[in-house]
Design a protein around this motif. Sequence first.
Motif, PDB file in Angstrom:
ATOM      1  N   TRP A 133       4.034   1.061   9.508  1.00 10.77           N
ATOM      2  CA  TRP A 133       3.949   2.484   9.159  1.00 10.77           C
ATOM      3  C   TRP A 133       3.216   3.154  10.300  1.00 10.77           C
ATOM      4  O   TRP A 133       2.319   2.561  10.921  1.00 10.77           O
ATOM      5  N   GLN A 134       3.586   4.378  10.620  1.00 12.49           N
ATOM      6  CA  GLN A 134       2.920   5.081  11.710  1.00 12.49           C
ATOM      7  C   GLN A 134       1.411   5.146  11.475  1.00 12.49           C
ATOM      8  O   GLN A 134       0.964   5.386  10.353  1.00 12.49           O
ATOM      9  N   VAL A 135       0.614   4.937  12.533  1.00  7.54           N
ATOM     10  CA  VAL A 135      -0.831   4.830  12.353  1.00  7.54           C
ATOM     11  C   VAL A 135      -1.545   6.180  12.336  1.00  7.54           C
ATOM     12  O   VAL A 135      -2.640   6.284  11.801  1.00  7.54           O
ATOM     13  N   HIS A 136      -0.960   7.207  12.920  1.00  7.44           N
ATOM     14  CA  HIS A 136      -1.571   8.547  12.866  1.00  7.44           C
ATOM     15  C   HIS A 136      -1.263   9.155  11.509  1.00  7.44           C
ATOM     16  O   HIS A 136      -0.112   9.123  11.043  1.00  7.44           O
ATOM     17  N   PRO A 137      -2.244   9.740  10.819  1.00  8.81           N
ATOM     18  CA  PRO A 137      -2.014  10.235   9.460  1.00  8.81           C
ATOM     19  C   PRO A 137      -0.987  11.356   9.367  1.00  8.81           C
ATOM     20  O   PRO A 137      -0.434  11.598   8.285  1.00  8.81           O
ATOM     21  N   ALA A 138      -0.717  12.063  10.464  1.00  6.49           N
ATOM     22  CA  ALA A 138       0.277  13.140  10.448  1.00  6.49           C
ATOM     23  C   ALA A 138       1.617  12.706  11.015  1.00  6.49           C
ATOM     24  O   ALA A 138       2.575  13.488  10.993  1.00  6.49           O
ATOM     25  N   ALA A 139       1.715  11.471  11.506  1.00 12.91           N
ATOM     26  CA  ALA A 139       2.897  11.060  12.263  1.00 12.91           C
ATOM     27  C   ALA A 139       4.169  11.066  11.433  1.00 12.91           C
ATOM     28  O   ALA A 139       5.197  11.617  11.846  1.00 12.91           O
ATOM     29  N   ALA A 140       4.136  10.422  10.265  1.00 11.21           N
ATOM     30  CA  ALA A 140       5.356  10.332   9.462  1.00 11.21           C
ATOM     31  C   ALA A 140       5.890  11.720   9.136  1.00 11.21           C
ATOM     32  O   ALA A 140       7.097  11.992   9.231  1.00 11.21           O
ATOM     33  N   ILE A 152       0.863  -1.165   0.000  1.00 13.10           N
ATOM     34  CA  ILE A 152       0.000   0.000   0.000  1.00 13.10           C
ATOM     35  C   ILE A 152       0.907   1.225   0.000  1.00 13.10           C
ATOM     36  O   ILE A 152       2.016   1.182   0.551  1.00 13.10           O
ATOM     37  N   THR A 153       0.500   2.281  -0.653  1.00  9.06           N
ATOM     38  CA  THR A 153       1.361   3.457  -0.815  1.00  9.06           C
ATOM     39  C   THR A 153       1.061   4.491   0.265  1.00  9.06           C
ATOM     40  O   THR A 153      -0.094   4.845   0.496  1.00  9.06           O
ATOM     41  N   GLN A 154       2.117   4.973   0.908  1.00  7.83           N
ATOM     42  CA  GLN A 154       2.015   6.056   1.883  1.00  7.83           C
ATOM     43  C   GLN A 154       2.888   7.212   1.424  1.00  7.83           C
ATOM     44  O   GLN A 154       3.830   7.015   0.648  1.00  7.83           O
ATOM     45  N   GLU A 155       2.585   8.408   1.897  1.00  9.90           N
ATOM     46  CA  GLU A 155       3.335   9.593   1.487  1.00  9.90           C
ATOM     47  C   GLU A 155       3.794  10.379   2.708  1.00  9.90           C
ATOM     48  O   GLU A 155       3.084  10.456   3.716  1.00  9.90           O
ATOM     49  N   ALA A 156       4.993  10.939   2.592  1.00 14.38           N
ATOM     50  CA  ALA A 156       5.527  11.777   3.666  1.00 14.38           C
ATOM     51  C   ALA A 156       6.648  12.640   3.124  1.00 14.38           C
ATOM     52  O   ALA A 156       7.516  12.154   2.387  1.00 14.38           O
ATOM     53  N   HIS A 157       6.630  13.902   3.460  1.00 16.19           N
ATOM     54  CA  HIS A 157       7.709  14.843   3.174  1.00 16.19           C
ATOM     55  C   HIS A 157       8.069  14.846   1.693  1.00 16.19           C
ATOM     56  O   HIS A 157       9.254  14.823   1.318  1.00 16.19           O
ATOM     57  N   GLY A 158       7.039  14.847   0.852  1.00 15.88           N
ATOM     58  CA  GLY A 158       7.260  14.945  -0.582  1.00 15.88           C
ATOM     59  C   GLY A 158       7.685  13.667  -1.261  1.00 15.88           C
ATOM     60  O   GLY A 158       8.076  13.683  -2.436  1.00 15.88           O
ATOM     61  N   ARG A 159       7.594  12.540  -0.571  1.00 20.50           N
ATOM     62  CA  ARG A 159       7.988  11.246  -1.134  1.00 20.50           C
ATOM     63  C   ARG A 159       6.857  10.241  -0.983  1.00 20.50           C
ATOM     64  O   ARG A 159       6.052  10.323  -0.056  1.00 20.50           O
TER      65      ARG A 159
END
Length: 394
Positions: A228-235, A211-218
Amino acid sequence: MINSVIGPVEVGPVAHGGHCVARHDGRVVFTRHALPGEQVMIRITDTSHERYWSGDAVEILQPAPERVEAPCRFSGPGLCGGCDFQHVELSHQRELKRRVVAEQLTRLAGFDWSGVVEEVPHPMVANGGGWRTRMQWHADESGRWGLRAHHSHRVIAVDDCHIAADGLPEISGTGQQAVTVLAAHGETALLVDGELRTHTGAVHDQLQRTITQEAHGRSYAVADDGFWQVHPAAAEILVAAVLDGLAPQAGERALDLYCGVGLFAGALHDRGVRVHGVEGGRRAVELARRNVPGARFTVGRVERTMRTLAKRADLVVLDPPRKGAGRAVMREVLARRPRAIAYVACDPAALARDLRTATDAGWQVSELRAFDLFPMTHHVECVAVLTRADAETR
């Protein structure tokens, strides 16, 4: 003695683990569903430990001013065990977590911390709910879906969960015993008894089961059963805290220990840092190489692999499991004399023990932030930055 009710008892301070310390006839009773200063009646739930008992506050005789009605009807003594603090006003939840972090750091690390537990706003999160993007549901004996009671395999039938990003989906077929719900970008995928299924058109790769996750422009590919961190803002917020604490410079060398699928490695690589990540899970490393092709990754237990790594590093990121990195890993890290170390921790006691190893070796905690990434529970995430005491601080 189990299930007997004792009291009235005056509740003492909050303790690590989602309970408060009460005393009855000289014995410590770790009590859930209570608040410091309250007068309560306690139902005893565990007497297996010689030095203390455990219990639930089942009647509140004198409530604390911070007590509120739980927003979830499945929260309370004998019910779902997923949340510890639904009976506590949100800002005071953060205050209780602050007290726990400060107490653990003082007692175990000899470090006085005067920070706060920071609120983490996000559009998905309202009234402390809707933040948990990975949920595992279980079927009870009658086939109804629910969640487990505290420290038990007993399933409490639940038709809605306050902290879940998505409610219980419609699950076709019979005979399933467990289903994991993974939410990404507002959509959902299901892992039903180990088989990946689609639900509402989730972003996923059927062949690779990611499954695809996004963080810090990646973008990061994550195994459907991977971490993967469970809170949507955590990463996003943890990457920002690590980068701010390390202030990486192009050309520096970094170790990313317990690197998972490369979250911090990706952020450091984008700053021009040469990164070597280490992770025990082979599948996670395969994905890290795919996510951050410009970095180097090694499969292996960190405590064993450290002996084979370069003897110098400018920066180190540690994101260990709940038990912490441990003394042996910390000593290996410190021996490389990095300019700065960022330690990401989900357990303040483990963090404090590892910080003590560093401070005893002449290092200092130059920054420590705590984030409320798990509202309604006792959990808290911290980012500590270590520098050498003989080095010039930022």
